[in-house]
Scaffold this active site. Sequence first.
Site, PDB file in Angstrom:
ATOM      1  N   SER A 170      33.283  39.926  41.039  1.00 51.40           N
ATOM      2  CA  SER A 170      34.276  40.576  40.273  1.00 51.40           C
ATOM      3  C   SER A 170      35.611  40.119  40.980  1.00 51.40           C
ATOM      4  O   SER A 170      36.501  40.409  40.501  1.00 51.40           O
ATOM      5  CB  SER A 170      34.201  41.977  40.308  1.00 51.40           C
ATOM      6  N   THR A 228      37.918  45.626  40.321  1.00 51.67           N
ATOM      7  CA  THR A 228      39.024  45.063  41.061  1.00 51.67           C
ATOM      8  C   THR A 228      39.004  45.437  42.482  1.00 51.67           C
ATOM      9  O   THR A 228      38.818  46.526  42.912  1.00 51.67           O
ATOM     10  CB  THR A 228      40.038  45.394  40.612  1.00 51.67           C
ATOM     11  N   THR A 245      41.308  40.145  41.554  1.00 50.97           N
ATOM     12  CA  THR A 245      39.865  40.293  40.402  1.00 50.97           C
ATOM     13  C   THR A 245      39.830  39.071  39.589  1.00 50.97           C
ATOM     14  O   THR A 245      40.949  38.154  39.440  1.00 50.97           O
ATOM     15  CB  THR A 245      40.598  41.443  39.368  1.00 50.97           C
ATOM     16  N   ARG A 275      42.953  35.880  28.489  1.00 48.06           N
ATOM     17  CA  ARG A 275      43.115  37.405  28.617  1.00 48.06           C
ATOM     18  C   ARG A 275      43.642  37.632  30.204  1.00 48.06           C
ATOM     19  O   ARG A 275      43.062  37.195  31.193  1.00 48.06           O
ATOM     20  CB  ARG A 275      41.729  38.268  28.409  1.00 48.06           C
ATOM     21  N   THR A 305      42.328  50.210  39.050  1.00 44.84           N
ATOM     22  CA  THR A 305      40.824  49.564  38.678  1.00 44.84           C
ATOM     23  C   THR A 305      40.425  49.963  37.204  1.00 44.84           C
ATOM     24  O   THR A 305      40.715  50.884  36.951  1.00 44.84           O
ATOM     25  CB  THR A 305      39.780  49.495  39.847  1.00 44.84           C
ATOM     26  N   GLY A 306      39.684  49.111  36.783  1.00 45.87           N
ATOM     27  CA  GLY A 306      39.266  49.667  35.135  1.00 45.87           C
ATOM     28  C   GLY A 306      39.837  48.907  34.278  1.00 45.87           C
ATOM     29  O   GLY A 306      40.258  47.807  34.286  1.00 45.87           O
TER      30      GLY A 306
HETATM   31  N1  ASP Z   1      41.595  45.944  35.763  1.00 42.74           N
HETATM   32  C1  ASP Z   1      40.808  44.819  35.946  1.00 42.74           C
HETATM   33  C2  ASP Z   1      41.128  44.206  34.644  1.00 42.74           C
HETATM   34  O1  ASP Z   1      41.266  44.601  33.573  1.00 42.74           O
HETATM   35  C3  ASP Z   1      39.386  44.884  35.857  1.00 42.74           C
HETATM   36  C4  ASP Z   1      38.729  45.593  37.061  1.00 42.74           C
HETATM   37  O2  ASP Z   1      39.256  46.689  37.469  1.00 42.74           O
HETATM   38  O3  ASP Z   1      37.565  45.298  37.429  1.00 42.74           O
HETATM   39  O4  ASP Z   1      41.134  42.891  34.620  1.00 42.74           O
END
Ligand code: ASP
Length: 341
Positions: A96, A198, A216, A226, A249-250
């Site tokens: 990740s 992340t 990330t 994106r 994160t998320g």
């Molecule tokens: N926040 C990150 C994103 O949307 C993804 C993640 O937290 O793994 O790119």
Amino acid sequence: MKRRKFLKNASLTGVGLAVGSTLAACADTKTDTTENNNSEIVTASNSTGTLPLVIATWHVKEATAKAMEVLQKGGNALDAVEQGCMVEEANEKGQSVGKGGLPDRDGNVTLDACIMDKHGNCGSVVYLQNITHAVSVARKVMEDTPHVMLAGEGAKKFAISQGFEAEDLLTEASKEAWEKWKVEAKYKPIINIENHDTIGMLAIDKNGDISGACTTSGLAYKMGGRVGDSPIIGSGLFVDNEIGACVATGLGEEVVKTVGSFLVVELMRQGKSPQEACEEAISRIVNKPNSNYKDFQVGYIAVNKNGQTGSYSIHQWFSMTKFQDGVNEQIQSDFFNKENV
Ligand code: ASP
């Protein structure tokens, strides 16, 4: 063991928490001593303690240990968060972040990262390819350019001009996972509560100064081009040395729509504890009319100037790693959606 798998396998049992002598208050403590993970899961909130301290999203004890090593040698919070994040960027097994990150739908590994210091200076890179240490490039943008953000080819050219080496970041394991995904490839990236990892890290050094960083490879199998919240100052990360800091994160889109990390810091400015501020920021997401929060995860971690920390997520299994008072521990986050738990 992979963070996600570890968190899934873990079951919460027992009670107990190792605390440093200066901790003022602890709440909601649970310890997991599950044999196969060789680690502890502890839930805690509103504890305060001595400086320096480091917190990070997910289960990243090696990264927080590195950051703490920097701080204990007298290094500053900025060096600590950069070097801590670099541990995960270099870890090919972590799919990740940095090398080994899962690619977009077209098989390209594209990285987002940012960093912010005690003066409110910040630097960020988006859609960076072929450079493992995106967080260090972000720091160079902050320190060696008049800009805040560099993207794509320009970011890569800048990195190479600064001595970073270009390399292939798609490992065999990540390529295999992508090939497998392609069999049933859906138009949308897979969005569930597990594919967000992340690495966000916040540190306070012995002088009481705060810095933060975030790195990330973004959502696995995202659309080409994106960019998520992680490199967006105020969304993925925000540091205000007078108040505190937050990192997210998320599902980045949801964090961007609520300017999540800035919101958490502003809520702390208004008097909320880090825990309360993280909870309020999650409630802004889940309480939107027609929110489909059941389909995605968002988690925040935060620290205030007093060294109080907090973490909160929409769904179960989010955690924070915290290194303070000689204890490097994984803290299971409290969460909003208690249905089916
Ligand atoms: N926040 C990150 C994103 O949307 C993804 C993640 O937290 O793994 O790119």
